[in-house]
Enzyme design. Structure first.
Site, PDB file in Angstrom:
ATOM      1  N   ILE A 163       3.346   5.273 -20.090  1.00 27.17           N
ATOM      2  CA  ILE A 163       3.726   4.045 -20.724  1.00 27.17           C
ATOM      3  C   ILE A 163       5.218   3.710 -20.637  1.00 27.17           C
ATOM      4  CG2 ILE A 163       4.264   4.982 -22.857  1.00 27.17           C
ATOM      5  CD1 ILE A 163       2.971   2.919 -24.586  1.00 27.17           C
ATOM      6  N   SER A 209       5.403   8.859  -8.281  1.00 29.61           N
ATOM      7  CA  SER A 209       4.917   7.619  -7.628  1.00 29.61           C
ATOM      8  C   SER A 209       5.644   7.211  -6.499  1.00 29.61           C
ATOM      9  CB  SER A 209       5.136   6.557  -8.649  1.00 29.61           C
ATOM     10  OG  SER A 209       6.201   6.094  -8.976  1.00 29.61           O
ATOM     11  N   SER A 222      -4.194   4.063  -5.379  1.00 29.36           N
ATOM     12  CA  SER A 222      -3.191   3.528  -4.449  1.00 29.36           C
ATOM     13  C   SER A 222      -3.686   2.989  -2.837  1.00 29.36           C
ATOM     14  CB  SER A 222      -1.872   4.374  -4.471  1.00 29.36           C
ATOM     15  OG  SER A 222      -0.972   3.917  -3.050  1.00 29.36           O
ATOM     16  N   GLU A 264      -2.065   3.832  -0.396  1.00 25.86           N
ATOM     17  CA  GLU A 264      -1.606   4.884   0.360  1.00 25.86           C
ATOM     18  C   GLU A 264      -2.974   5.908   0.755  1.00 25.86           C
ATOM     19  OE1 GLU A 264       1.514   6.506   1.324  1.00 25.86           O
ATOM     20  OE2 GLU A 264       2.022   4.493   1.334  1.00 25.86           O
ATOM     21  N   TYR A 279       1.863  12.114  -0.749  1.00 24.01           N
ATOM     22  CA  TYR A 279       1.596  11.280  -2.244  1.00 24.01           C
ATOM     23  C   TYR A 279       0.269  10.559  -1.768  1.00 24.01           C
ATOM     24  CZ  TYR A 279       1.310   6.975  -4.970  1.00 24.01           C
ATOM     25  OH  TYR A 279       0.810   5.964  -5.846  1.00 24.01           O
TER      26      TYR A 279
HETATM   27  P1  GDR Z   1       5.714   2.402  -0.953  1.00 26.28           P
HETATM   28  O1  GDR Z   1       6.919   1.671  -1.421  1.00 26.28           O
HETATM   29  O2  GDR Z   1       6.365   3.503  -0.198  1.00 26.28           O
HETATM   30  O3  GDR Z   1       4.962   1.438   0.130  1.00 26.28           O
HETATM   31  O4  GDR Z   1       4.902   2.954  -2.231  1.00 26.28           O
HETATM   32  P2  GDR Z   1       8.399   1.628  -1.178  1.00 26.28           P
HETATM   33  O5  GDR Z   1       9.246   0.519  -1.843  1.00 26.28           O
HETATM   34  O6  GDR Z   1       9.205   2.928  -1.405  1.00 26.28           O
HETATM   35  O7  GDR Z   1       8.710   1.466   0.438  1.00 26.28           O
HETATM   36  C1  GDR Z   1       8.182   0.212   1.107  1.00 26.28           C
HETATM   37  C2  GDR Z   1       8.633   0.464   2.682  1.00 26.28           C
HETATM   38  O8  GDR Z   1       9.983   0.176   2.728  1.00 26.28           O
HETATM   39  C3  GDR Z   1      10.618   1.323   3.754  1.00 26.28           C
HETATM   40  N1  GDR Z   1      11.912   1.385   3.285  1.00 26.28           N
HETATM   41  C4  GDR Z   1      12.335   1.912   2.014  1.00 26.28           C
HETATM   42  N2  GDR Z   1      11.802   2.630   1.255  1.00 26.28           N
HETATM   43  C5  GDR Z   1      12.647   3.080   0.095  1.00 26.28           C
HETATM   44  N3  GDR Z   1      12.051   3.444  -1.015  1.00 26.28           N
HETATM   45  N4  GDR Z   1      13.984   3.091   0.164  1.00 26.28           N
HETATM   46  C6  GDR Z   1      14.769   2.472   1.327  1.00 26.28           C
HETATM   47  O9  GDR Z   1      15.868   2.744   1.394  1.00 26.28           O
HETATM   48  C7  GDR Z   1      13.884   2.006   2.511  1.00 26.28           C
HETATM   49  N5  GDR Z   1      14.177   1.440   3.500  1.00 26.28           N
HETATM   50  C8  GDR Z   1      12.866   1.121   4.126  1.00 26.28           C
HETATM   51  C9  GDR Z   1       9.606   2.493   3.287  1.00 26.28           C
HETATM   52  O10 GDR Z   1       9.705   3.531   4.453  1.00 26.28           O
HETATM   53  C10 GDR Z   1       8.233   1.575   3.220  1.00 26.28           C
HETATM   54  O11 GDR Z   1       7.567   1.754   4.520  1.00 26.28           O
HETATM   55  C11 GDR Z   1       4.787   2.153  -3.256  1.00 26.28           C
HETATM   56  C12 GDR Z   1       4.817   2.896  -4.730  1.00 26.28           C
HETATM   57  O12 GDR Z   1       4.824   2.183  -5.705  1.00 26.28           O
HETATM   58  C13 GDR Z   1       3.552   4.067  -4.521  1.00 26.28           C
HETATM   59  O13 GDR Z   1       3.606   4.696  -5.859  1.00 26.28           O
HETATM   60  C14 GDR Z   1       2.196   2.866  -4.561  1.00 26.28           C
HETATM   61  O14 GDR Z   1       1.258   3.642  -4.598  1.00 26.28           O
HETATM   62  C15 GDR Z   1       2.391   2.066  -3.430  1.00 26.28           C
HETATM   63  O15 GDR Z   1       3.520   1.124  -3.203  1.00 26.28           O
HETATM   64  C16 GDR Z   1       1.204   1.078  -3.335  1.00 26.28           C
END
Ligand code: GDR
Length: 326
Positions: A10, A90, A131, A133, A155
């Site tokens: 929540i 997540s 998801s 994923e 994940y």
């Molecule tokens: P994701 O989201 O892995 O798709 O999962 P995230 O925002 O972490 O990454 C998206 C893409 O961006 C690239 N990336 C980076 N990501 C993060 N976090 N930090 C960085 O500095 C960075 N630079 C590049 C990543 O490699 C990736 O390709 C989210 C989550 O909310 C999950 O819980 C959910 O299930 C899915 O979305 C659908």
């Protein structure tokens, strides 16, 4: 008809929007919060401190997802009509560092709840937030509810287990159990380590002159990004259907991280290329590819479509970060 809902997770982005939505429609909400010395309740603090809401129509209960006895007790005590299971580890990147914890919460945590529900006399309608994923590197795009699950991250594997268990308990034990197969959904309440919020915060800091550089991993990754408050609306609609089912919740449009960078920096008149540096630390050992959802079933059966487009979403997230700074 007003309902009583129980929400795990929540205090997260989706949990807080869902709670606001349910309360605004007159429903009662019980939330499960993980007990720690510094309970993070930030996103629902405004509700917690509202005397007309907290302990009137919003109630919090303390439990860990591993704590089956306590979860069972909460379910027996609150007798919810609907249960939304949003809690879990997540962060996909982090799941490579803590695969056991990720599996324990995301996979086993879901199974433990299903086992409890199976025994209950009054079984709530159950929604699990799955998801995109689970599709990993899918055979076709866009993906729909019949696309094979081929996860490529710890994940994704944990979510696949949980998703299939939900399907199994629906088919074998007759539970009203559904999977909301959500693609990325963002908002100003997104956790700070996810890429859109990280970018929005950096743009605001650079705009204010507090910083100059933003370090990122892979920026040609492509995702289907929507606006979180709209996604919790789809979740509620799913539990109000006559039959339990799984739905893809997505925009149907794909963009790259680079596109998001351009939209976010452009919204304050900056060029992302002047500020972004590559940092191998943020590159994952394995990445999903070509994820984009086909939300046709949700559109037809739930009457739901994503409204907010990515340029608008990027601009609203940056605007909120600038407000936070000033
Ligand atoms: P994701 O989201 O892995 O798709 O999962 P995230 O925002 O972490 O990454 C998206 C893409 O961006 C690239 N990336 C980076 N990501 C993060 N976090 N930090 C960085 O500095 C960075 N630079 C590049 C990543 O490699 C990736 O390709 C989210 C989550 O909310 C999950 O819980 C959910 O299930 C899915 O979305 C659908």
């Amino acid at each position: 008809m007003t309902t009583t809902s129980l929400i795990t997770g929540i205090t997260g982005q989706d949990g807080s929007y869902l709670t606001e939505r349910l309360l605004s429609q007159g429903h009662t909400v019980h939330g499960i919060v993980r007990r720690s010395s510094t309970t993070a309740r930030g996103r629902i603090d405004h509700l917690y401190h509202d005397k007309n809401i907290y302990n009137q129509r919003l109630f919090l209960h303390y439990a860990d997802l591993n704590d089956s006895t306590t979860i069972r007790r909460i379910l027996v005590k609150t007798q919810p009509d609907h249960m939304y299971h949003l809690a879990g580890q997540s962060h996909v990147g982090t799941s490579f560092e803590i695969p056991e914890t990720t599996s324990q919460f995301t996979a086993m945590g879901t199974l433990k709840i299903l086992e409890i529900l199976r025994d209950l006399e009054k079984q709530p309608r159950f929604l699990h937030i799955s998801s995109s994923e689970i599709f990993g590197r899918p055979e076709h795009s866009p993906q729909d509810e019949s696309t094979a699950m081929r996860p490529v991250t710890p994940y994704g594997v944990a979510k696949t287990f949980a998703t299939q268990m939900v399907q199994l308990y629906r088919e074998s034990f007759g539970l009203f159990a559904c999977n909301a197969i959500c693609y990325n959904h963002e908002s100003p309440r997104r956790g700070e380590s996810f890429v859109t919020r990280k970018i929005a915060r950096a743009v605001a800091a650079i705009h204010a002159g507090h910083s100059d550089k933003l370090r990122l991993g892979t920026i040609d990754s492509r995702r289907d990004w929507g606006y979180a408050p709209e996604y919790v609306d789809a979740m509620h609609r799913m539990l109000c259907q006559d039959q339990p089912d799984d739905f893809i919740i997505a925009t149907g449009r794909q963009h790259s991280v680079e596109d998001f960078l351009a939209f976010a920096f452009d919204s304050v008149g900056l060029n992302w290329k002047d500020h972004v540096e590559h940092d191998a630390k943020y590159v994952r050992p394995s990445e999903v590819s070509n994820l984009v959802g086909n939300p046709a079933k949700a559109e037809q059966q739930l009457g739901w479509t994503a409204q907010t487009q990515l340029p608008e979403l990027a601009a609203l997230m940056v605007k909120r970060e600038i407000e936070r700074i000033t």
